[in-house]
Design a protein around this motif. Structure first.
Motif, PDB file in Angstrom:
ATOM      1  N   ALA A 159       0.824  -1.221   0.000  1.00 13.93           N
ATOM      2  CA  ALA A 159       0.000   0.000   0.000  1.00 13.93           C
ATOM      3  C   ALA A 159       0.853   1.263   0.000  1.00 13.93           C
ATOM      4  O   ALA A 159       0.318   2.372  -0.001  1.00 13.93           O
ATOM      5  CB  ALA A 159      -0.919  -0.017   1.215  1.00 13.93           C
ATOM      6  N   GLN A 160       2.173   1.106   0.023  1.00 14.55           N
ATOM      7  CA  GLN A 160       3.038   2.285   0.129  1.00 14.55           C
ATOM      8  C   GLN A 160       3.301   2.933  -1.230  1.00 14.55           C
ATOM      9  O   GLN A 160       3.187   2.309  -2.273  1.00 14.55           O
ATOM     10  CB  GLN A 160       4.351   1.907   0.831  1.00 14.55           C
ATOM     11  N   HIS A 161       3.709   4.202  -1.138  1.00 10.49           N
ATOM     12  CA  HIS A 161       3.860   5.024  -2.330  1.00 10.49           C
ATOM     13  C   HIS A 161       4.789   4.401  -3.378  1.00 10.49           C
ATOM     14  O   HIS A 161       4.480   4.410  -4.574  1.00 10.49           O
ATOM     15  CB  HIS A 161       4.382   6.402  -1.925  1.00 10.49           C
ATOM     16  N   ASP A 162       5.917   3.839  -2.948  1.00 12.44           N
ATOM     17  CA  ASP A 162       6.861   3.248  -3.899  1.00 12.44           C
ATOM     18  C   ASP A 162       6.191   2.185  -4.751  1.00 12.44           C
ATOM     19  O   ASP A 162       6.423   2.088  -5.950  1.00 12.44           O
ATOM     20  CB  ASP A 162       8.031   2.577  -3.155  1.00 12.44           C
ATOM     21  N   TYR A 163       5.370   1.364  -4.098  1.00 14.81           N
ATOM     22  CA  TYR A 163       4.736   0.285  -4.852  1.00 14.81           C
ATOM     23  C   TYR A 163       3.596   0.818  -5.724  1.00 14.81           C
ATOM     24  O   TYR A 163       3.382   0.336  -6.841  1.00 14.81           O
ATOM     25  CB  TYR A 163       4.239  -0.823  -3.923  1.00 14.81           C
ATOM     26  N   LEU A 164       2.896   1.842  -5.244  1.00 16.35           N
ATOM     27  CA  LEU A 164       1.797   2.410  -6.042  1.00 16.35           C
ATOM     28  C   LEU A 164       2.310   3.058  -7.325  1.00 16.35           C
ATOM     29  O   LEU A 164       1.591   3.130  -8.329  1.00 16.35           O
ATOM     30  CB  LEU A 164       0.991   3.418  -5.218  1.00 16.35           C
ATOM     31  N   ALA A 165       3.553   3.527  -7.315  1.00 14.20           N
ATOM     32  CA  ALA A 165       4.135   4.081  -8.536  1.00 14.20           C
ATOM     33  C   ALA A 165       4.353   2.974  -9.578  1.00 14.20           C
ATOM     34  O   ALA A 165       4.450   3.240 -10.773  1.00 14.20           O
ATOM     35  CB  ALA A 165       5.462   4.763  -8.219  1.00 14.20           C
ATOM     36  N   ARG A 166       4.440   1.748  -9.087  1.00 19.28           N
ATOM     37  CA  ARG A 166       4.651   0.580  -9.946  1.00 19.28           C
ATOM     38  C   ARG A 166       3.323  -0.076 -10.307  1.00 19.28           C
ATOM     39  O   ARG A 166       3.166  -0.625 -11.388  1.00 19.28           O
ATOM     40  CB  ARG A 166       5.501  -0.406  -9.130  1.00 19.28           C
ATOM     41  N   GLN A 167       2.364  -0.029  -9.369  1.00 17.35           N
ATOM     42  CA  GLN A 167       1.071  -0.711  -9.542  1.00 17.35           C
ATOM     43  C   GLN A 167       0.002   0.211  -8.938  1.00 17.35           C
ATOM     44  O   GLN A 167      -0.232   0.185  -7.731  1.00 17.35           O
ATOM     45  CB  GLN A 167       1.108  -2.059  -8.808  1.00 17.35           C
ATOM     46  N   PRO A 168      -0.640   1.043  -9.756  1.00 17.29           N
ATOM     47  CA  PRO A 168      -1.504   2.105  -9.215  1.00 17.29           C
ATOM     48  C   PRO A 168      -2.684   1.604  -8.394  1.00 17.29           C
ATOM     49  O   PRO A 168      -3.287   2.397  -7.656  1.00 17.29           O
ATOM     50  CB  PRO A 168      -1.975   2.869 -10.452  1.00 17.29           C
ATOM     51  N   PHE A 169      -3.028   0.316  -8.502  1.00 14.57           N
ATOM     52  CA  PHE A 169      -4.161  -0.203  -7.740  1.00 14.57           C
ATOM     53  C   PHE A 169      -3.714  -0.937  -6.473  1.00 14.57           C
ATOM     54  O   PHE A 169      -4.547  -1.495  -5.754  1.00 14.57           O
ATOM     55  CB  PHE A 169      -5.023  -1.098  -8.630  1.00 14.57           C
ATOM     56  N   GLY A 170      -2.403  -0.940  -6.199  1.00 14.04           N
ATOM     57  CA  GLY A 170      -1.903  -1.530  -4.961  1.00 14.04           C
ATOM     58  C   GLY A 170      -2.118  -3.028  -4.847  1.00 14.04           C
ATOM     59  O   GLY A 170      -2.286  -3.556  -3.744  1.00 14.04           O
ATOM     60  N   GLN A 171      -2.130  -3.703  -5.980  1.00 10.47           N
ATOM     61  CA  GLN A 171      -2.351  -5.152  -5.977  1.00 10.47           C
ATOM     62  C   GLN A 171      -1.101  -5.892  -6.455  1.00 10.47           C
ATOM     63  O   GLN A 171      -0.194  -5.282  -7.021  1.00 10.47           O
ATOM     64  CB  GLN A 171      -3.537  -5.485  -6.884  1.00 10.47           C
ATOM     65  N   VAL A 172      -1.076  -7.189  -6.252  1.00 12.53           N
ATOM     66  CA  VAL A 172      -0.025  -8.011  -6.842  1.00 12.53           C
ATOM     67  C   VAL A 172      -0.622  -8.823  -7.980  1.00 12.53           C
ATOM     68  O   VAL A 172      -1.829  -9.062  -7.983  1.00 12.53           O
ATOM     69  CB  VAL A 172       0.627  -8.967  -5.808  1.00 12.53           C
ATOM     70  N   PRO A 173       0.195  -9.250  -8.953  1.00 13.58           N
ATOM     71  CA  PRO A 173       1.636  -9.047  -9.045  1.00 13.58           C
ATOM     72  C   PRO A 173       2.005  -7.763  -9.791  1.00 13.58           C
ATOM     73  O   PRO A 173       1.192  -7.181 -10.492  1.00 13.58           O
ATOM     74  CB  PRO A 173       2.081 -10.250  -9.879  1.00 13.58           C
ATOM     75  N   ALA A 174       3.270  -7.372  -9.610  1.00 14.32           N
ATOM     76  CA  ALA A 174       3.931  -6.499 -10.575  1.00 14.32           C
ATOM     77  C   ALA A 174       5.162  -7.266 -11.054  1.00 14.32           C
ATOM     78  O   ALA A 174       5.488  -8.345 -10.514  1.00 14.32           O
ATOM     79  CB  ALA A 174       4.305  -5.163  -9.941  1.00 14.32           C
ATOM     80  N   TYR A 175       5.847  -6.709 -12.011  1.00 11.28           N
ATOM     81  CA  TYR A 175       6.914  -7.465 -12.686  1.00 11.28           C
ATOM     82  C   TYR A 175       7.924  -6.486 -13.257  1.00 11.28           C
ATOM     83  O   TYR A 175       7.568  -5.386 -13.677  1.00 11.28           O
ATOM     84  CB  TYR A 175       6.277  -8.274 -13.821  1.00 11.28           C
ATOM     85  N   GLU A 176       9.179  -6.894 -13.247  1.00  9.55           N
ATOM     86  CA  GLU A 176      10.210  -6.068 -13.885  1.00  9.55           C
ATOM     87  C   GLU A 176      11.273  -6.967 -14.494  1.00  9.55           C
ATOM     88  O   GLU A 176      11.721  -7.930 -13.870  1.00  9.55           O
ATOM     89  CB  GLU A 176      10.859  -5.151 -12.842  1.00  9.55           C
TER      90      GLU A 176
END
Lengths: 216, 216
Positions: free
Chosen positions: A46-63
Motif C-alpha cells: 500500500a506504500q507510495h513506492d509500490y503504487l508508482a509501480r502498480q496504481p491499484f496496490g495489488q499483486v503481481p507487478a513485474y520487472e
C-alpha cells in the motif's frame, strides 16, 4: 538481471495457491525463465513506492531488463512473446492465444467474481442470499458455453498456450465449489493444467513464499 | 478482402453507442483500415454458425485475411499490432500499451459491471438497494486510483495508445451517471478520446448500423 515478480509474503488461507502472481510464476516456469520474487506484506504493497509501480496496490507487478509491468494478464502475454512454449510462432496462432487469455479475463471472470463476492465474502448477508441463485445461474450458463467449445478437445486451440494457462488459472479460483471439479469437461481440462510440472513448481514456489504474518 | 466486424442491427437505447464493436471500429479508424460490418439480429447471433465463431454468442467478432477473432480487447490488440497509430514501436512501449488495455478489462470493468448490474438492470430490487452503497464505494475508490495515475497527464503513457482507447471506451460506459462526466481528471480524459475524429467516425458508423427491429 533475473526478472523480478512482486508478490505477497502472507495471504488468507482461501487465497493461498490462488494469488495472481501464480499465473506469472507458471508462465515463467513454462518458458524456462529463472526469476526472483520480492514478497511484500500488505502494508508494504500500500506504500507510495509500490503504487508508482502498480496504481491499484495489488499483486503481481513485474520487472525485467526491458520493462516494468503490472496486470498478471499483461505480464503473461509479455512472457509468452519470448517463448514458443506459450504461443505458436505464426501471427494468427499468437492472436488466438492472446484472445483466449483475454476471454478468461473478460468473458469468464466477470461471472466468477460476483458469485465469489456472494459465497466467499458476503455469505449469509440478506442481499447475498437473495442474489445468489441468479449469480450462480449466470456462472453455470457461461461455464456451459465454454465447455461446449472444449468438448472433445484437450486445449482451447490445437496445443497448450498462454490462453489455456490463464483460463485454467481462472477456473481454478472456483476450487472451493464443485462447479469445476464436478464438471465432466472443465474438471479434466483444469486437471491437465495442474498436472503440468511447470504448474506444480509455480504453486510450490508461491506457497513457500508465504513466510510472513497477517497484517497487524 | 476488407476486415469484417460482426455487430448488431439493433440494441436497446441505453446500449446504443456503447456496444463493444465500437471499440473495434474506433481502433480500425485510428489505424486507417477500411472495414465492413456484418450486422445481425439478436436471434442470428444465437445461431450455431455464429457460436462457432464466438462461443458466448456476443458481439463483436472479427475476421481478416489472417485470422478470425472474438473479444473486443483481443481484436483491438490485433489491429494495434498493425499500426503505429495505436502502439509505440519499441517492445517496452508495446507491452505497456497492452498492459493498460488489460487493466481496463481486469482492474476497472470488474468495478463497473456490478454497479451497472444494480443501477441499470436491477434498480429498485431490495437486494440491489442493499448492495448499492458498497458497490458504488468500490467503484469510486478504484476510479480514484486511476485518476491519481492520470493526474497531470493527457494519456496513460507518453502518447495515445490502444490502452487509452480501451480505457476511455470502458469509462464511457458510465455515461448514465456523473462518475466520469463530473470528475475533474477522468472527465477531461474521456473527452480527449471522444474528440478524436476516429472516435466520432466509429460512433457514427455504429449508430447508422442500427437499422433493425427489436427481437420479437
Amino acid at each position: 538481471m533475473k526478472p523480478t515478480i512482486y508478490a505477497l509474503n502472507w495471504a488468507p488461507d482461501f487465497a493461498k495457491g490462488q494469488v495472481r502472481d501464480l499465473r506469472v510464476r507458471w508462465a515463467l516456469e513454462e518458458a524456462g525463465i529463472d526469476y526472483q520474487a520480492n514478497c511484500m506484506s500488505f502494508s508494504e504493497k500500500a506504500q507510495h513506492d509500490y503504487l508508482a509501480r502498480q496504481p491499484f496496490g495489488q499483486v503481481p507487478a513485474y520487472e525485467d531488463e526491458e520493462v516494468q509491468l503490472f496486470e498478471s494478464g499483461a505480464i503473461v502475454l509479455h512472457i509468452a512473446e519470448k517463448s514458443d512454449a506459450l504461443m505458436p510462432t505464426d501471427p494468427a496462432g499468437k492472436a488466438r492465444a492472446r484472445m483466449w487469455l483475454i476471454a478468461a479475463l473478460s468473458s469468464i471472470e466477470p461471472f466468477i467474481f460476483p458469485y465469489q463476492d456472494i459465497i466467499l465474502f458476503n455469505a449469509g448477508e440478506d442481499w447475498a442470499e437473495a442474489r445468489k441463485p441468479e449469480a450462480e445461474k449466470r456462472l453455470v450458463d457461461r461455464l456451459g458455453q465454454l465447455a461446449a467449445w472444449l468438448d472433445g478437445k484437450d486445449y482451447l486451440e490445437d496445443c497448450f498456450t498462454a490462453g489455456d494457462l490463464y483460463m485454467m488459472a481462472c477456473l481454478r479460483s472456483l476450487d472451493t465449489t464443485d462447479h469445476i471439479s464436478g464438471h465432466s469437461i472443465l474438471g479434466p481440462y483444469v486437471a491437465r493444467g495442474e498436472a503440468r510440472p511447470a504448474f506444480k513448481r509455480a504453486l510450490a514456489a508461491q506457497m513457500a513464499d508465504f513466510t510472513g504474518s497477517p497484517p497487524g
